[in-house]
Design a protein around this motif. Sequence first.
Motif, PDB file in Angstrom:
ATOM      1  N   VAL A   1       0.848  -1.197   0.000  1.00  0.00           N
ATOM      2  CA  VAL A   1       0.000   0.000   0.000  1.00  0.00           C
ATOM      3  C   VAL A   1       0.881   1.244   0.000  1.00  0.00           C
ATOM      4  O   VAL A   1       0.603   2.232  -0.692  1.00  0.00           O
ATOM      5  N   GLY A   2       1.980   1.191   0.779  1.00  0.00           N
ATOM      6  CA  GLY A   2       2.917   2.300   0.784  1.00  0.00           C
ATOM      7  C   GLY A   2       3.513   2.547  -0.590  1.00  0.00           C
ATOM      8  O   GLY A   2       3.746   3.694  -0.987  1.00  0.00           O
ATOM      9  N   THR A   3       3.737   1.471  -1.335  1.00  0.00           N
ATOM     10  CA  THR A   3       4.267   1.591  -2.695  1.00  0.00           C
ATOM     11  C   THR A   3       3.307   2.360  -3.589  1.00  0.00           C
ATOM     12  O   THR A   3       3.718   3.195  -4.400  1.00  0.00           O
TER      13      THR A   3
ATOM     14  N   VAL B   1       1.660   8.459   4.244  1.00  0.00           N
ATOM     15  CA  VAL B   1       0.202   8.564   4.387  1.00  0.00           C
ATOM     16  C   VAL B   1      -0.478   7.246   4.042  1.00  0.00           C
ATOM     17  O   VAL B   1      -1.330   6.752   4.795  1.00  0.00           O
ATOM     18  N   PHE B   2      -0.108   6.653   2.928  1.00  0.00           N
ATOM     19  CA  PHE B   2      -0.766   5.412   2.508  1.00  0.00           C
ATOM     20  C   PHE B   2      -0.452   4.259   3.460  1.00  0.00           C
ATOM     21  O   PHE B   2      -1.337   3.478   3.827  1.00  0.00           O
ATOM     22  N   SER B   3       0.809   4.143   3.871  1.00  0.00           N
ATOM     23  CA  SER B   3       1.195   3.046   4.764  1.00  0.00           C
ATOM     24  C   SER B   3       0.581   3.233   6.147  1.00  0.00           C
ATOM     25  O   SER B   3       0.125   2.268   6.772  1.00  0.00           O
ATOM     26  N   TRP B   4       0.546   4.451   6.629  1.00  0.00           N
ATOM     27  CA  TRP B   4      -0.069   4.733   7.935  1.00  0.00           C
ATOM     28  C   TRP B   4      -1.567   4.425   7.888  1.00  0.00           C
ATOM     29  O   TRP B   4      -2.123   3.845   8.817  1.00  0.00           O
ATOM     30  N   ALA B   5      -2.222   4.789   6.777  1.00  0.00           N
ATOM     31  CA  ALA B   5      -3.647   4.490   6.622  1.00  0.00           C
ATOM     32  C   ALA B   5      -3.873   2.978   6.629  1.00  0.00           C
ATOM     33  O   ALA B   5      -4.846   2.489   7.221  1.00  0.00           O
ATOM     34  N   ALA B   6      -2.977   2.226   6.000  1.00  0.00           N
ATOM     35  CA  ALA B   6      -3.106   0.763   5.999  1.00  0.00           C
ATOM     36  C   ALA B   6      -2.998   0.207   7.404  1.00  0.00           C
ATOM     37  O   ALA B   6      -3.703  -0.748   7.765  1.00  0.00           O
ATOM     38  N   SER B   7      -2.134   0.819   8.234  1.00  0.00           N
ATOM     39  CA  SER B   7      -1.993   0.342   9.615  1.00  0.00           C
ATOM     40  C   SER B   7      -3.262   0.596  10.419  1.00  0.00           C
ATOM     41  O   SER B   7      -3.588  -0.163  11.338  1.00  0.00           O
ATOM     42  N   LEU B   8      -4.004   1.645  10.069  1.00  0.00           N
ATOM     43  CA  LEU B   8      -5.239   1.969  10.792  1.00  0.00           C
ATOM     44  C   LEU B   8      -6.354   0.972  10.506  1.00  0.00           C
ATOM     45  O   LEU B   8      -7.259   0.800  11.321  1.00  0.00           O
ATOM     46  N   VAL B   9      -6.299   0.317   9.351  1.00  0.00           N
ATOM     47  CA  VAL B   9      -7.368  -0.614   8.982  1.00  0.00           C
ATOM     48  C   VAL B   9      -6.957  -2.072   9.182  1.00  0.00           C
ATOM     49  O   VAL B   9      -7.612  -2.978   8.665  1.00  0.00           O
TER      50      VAL B   9
END
Length: 423
Positions: free
Chosen positions: A107-109, A322-330
Amino acid sequence: MHSESTGHIHPAIRATNILQEFSLPLIAGVVLGLLAANTNHIWYEMVVEFYPFGENASVFGHALTVHFIINGMFMCLFFGIAAKEITSSTLPGGVLNPLRRAINPLVGTIGGVFGPAGLYLLLAWVIYGGSDDFGAVAKGWAIPTATDIALAWLVARLVFGATHPAVNFLLLLAVADDAIGLGIIAIFYPDPHHPVQPIWLLLVVGGMAAAYVLGRFRIRWWPVYILIGGALSWIGLAKAGVEPALALVPIVPFLPHSDHSAGLFEEEAVLDQFEHQLKLFVDVGLFFFAFVNSGVALSSIGYVTGMVLVSLIIGKAVGVTVFSWAASLVGFPLPNGMRIRHLFISGIIAGLGLTVALFVAGKAFPSGSAFHDPGKMGAVFSIASGGLAYILGRWFNARDQEGIGVIDDPAVDSAHQRSEADS
């Protein structure tokens, strides 16, 4: 890619290991290319556009200049090694296997592609919007999406330490990023002098079929796969008007790999032989790639240079974070020991575009374009992201794997706890 010094090693081998580990040929090529172009530009252009086989020599309409031989032929091996890294990462024990472990960096990629591309297009609109140059400048959107795997891995080890989980996180991100980059080159940057003729792509399919059949017969000599499958693929891409340097990308995944559960090969697999026997040649050859691609005059620095550089450093860092942090939230957490500060610094390191960014710059802005040299200069200057990452790493104690201190995030801790509870 990974080489460790253990025990007593012959000085020549030690020197070779250092040469490869620190990407010295690539860096030397960049420096000498810049020096040559800025001291005697006419001589430099004569070398790059030299016809070693005569001015009438060509292959499927491509003039055999030094530039094409390196970019269109030698770089097949570079992208083949990249394809090997991607293939190995999907096998058992690889960083992309199992898939759940890879979700967060993948997701971070995606963020590392959309972030810099979006920022570049925004800057293009702000600076060139409404002008006749906007369309030409906008074609460079893919330049800052690239990440140099070898340099990113090297800098990550220097910043985080060899055993920090951020190193493998960044390696996975860089491998996936280059996989996307290969697709971008093939789809968005066809050869302008050779209109796309999709029918010739059937030869690429034929090359893949040939490699598959060779694998079924358990042929253990990798050059056979390259000479048959790779040749068919190269001809198919060249005739189709697609970048022929990508010829080995669809072939390498068919090279037999280690699969002890199926009882295939107890000795070194063909896929590994391909990398081990070619890696030194490719690493040294990157000197010539860097030399013929980085030779741009310092006077050519312009708005596009800054756009590429800012997009690589800021766009990558923000997009990945932002994308990797958002993935950690879900529910798809960062690796244990990584926190937001490690993630942000990883995003900056991912801004090391150099090799692939230079290649894309040459495709986005063909020779003769007013933005050709400024775009390449931005790719060269992306080396600065390594220095910036090192400074921030020291400032925020990036080698700390416990994550105690500067920018910890309760949301990430919560995601880690949910993941551990699920497992």
